[in-house]
Design a protein around this motif. Structure first.
Motif, PDB file in Angstrom:
ATOM      1  N   LEU A 254       9.686   4.325   3.698  1.00 50.43           N
ATOM      2  CA  LEU A 254      11.022   3.941   3.239  1.00 50.43           C
ATOM      3  C   LEU A 254      12.054   4.970   3.693  1.00 50.43           C
ATOM      4  O   LEU A 254      11.894   6.164   3.454  1.00 50.43           O
ATOM      5  N   ARG A 255      13.104   4.491   4.378  1.00 45.04           N
ATOM      6  CA  ARG A 255      14.154   5.367   4.889  1.00 45.04           C
ATOM      7  C   ARG A 255      15.471   5.056   4.177  1.00 45.04           C
ATOM      8  O   ARG A 255      15.747   3.900   3.852  1.00 45.04           O
ATOM      9  N   PRO A 256      16.322   6.067   3.976  1.00 40.93           N
ATOM     10  CA  PRO A 256      17.612   5.825   3.322  1.00 40.93           C
ATOM     11  C   PRO A 256      18.534   4.984   4.199  1.00 40.93           C
ATOM     12  O   PRO A 256      18.356   4.917   5.417  1.00 40.93           O
ATOM     13  N   VAL A 257      19.515   4.359   3.576  1.00 46.59           N
ATOM     14  CA  VAL A 257      20.515   3.557   4.293  1.00 46.59           C
ATOM     15  C   VAL A 257      21.885   4.200   4.153  1.00 46.59           C
ATOM     16  O   VAL A 257      22.127   4.979   3.228  1.00 46.59           O
TER      17      VAL A 257
ATOM     18  N   PRO B 221       0.838  -1.212   0.000  1.00 50.80           N
ATOM     19  CA  PRO B 221       0.000   0.000   0.000  1.00 50.80           C
ATOM     20  C   PRO B 221       0.870   1.258   0.000  1.00 50.80           C
ATOM     21  O   PRO B 221       1.951   1.277   0.593  1.00 50.80           O
ATOM     22  N   GLU B 222       0.403   2.290  -0.661  1.00 49.79           N
ATOM     23  CA  GLU B 222       1.173   3.542  -0.778  1.00 49.79           C
ATOM     24  C   GLU B 222       1.559   4.094   0.591  1.00 49.79           C
ATOM     25  O   GLU B 222       2.668   4.578   0.768  1.00 49.79           O
TER      26      GLU B 222
END
Length: 75
Positions: free
Chosen positions: A19-22, A12-13
């Motif tokens: 989403l987090r950066p790595v 689902p949107e």
């Protein structure tokens, strides 16, 4: 724990917004390195075989872009 991009795109949107950066690369079993797209908290529900018990927990998974037959690798 890994989820592949093609499976991530089906979420689902509202979940995808988490989403987090790595900060670093991921290295596979063959020594090949790649940059993940990020990490995300996803709810996983485990149910007993007789369906009398159930537990849901949040798991941090790494999202990667790589062609593969699997959707998710846990463990």
């Amino acid at each position: 724990d890994i989820i592949y991009e093609h499976c991530f795109q089906l979420l689902p949107e509202a979940w995808k917004l988490g989403l987090r950066p790595v900060a670093g690369q991921l290295t596979g079993f063959t020594g090949h390195s790649m940059w993940p797209l990020g990490t995300i908290h996803l709810p996983f529900t485990l149910t007993s075989q007789d369906k009398t018990k159930q537990r849901t927990t949040l798991v941090d998974v790494v999202v990667i872009r790589h062609p593969f037959e699997h959707n998710v690798i846990l463990g």
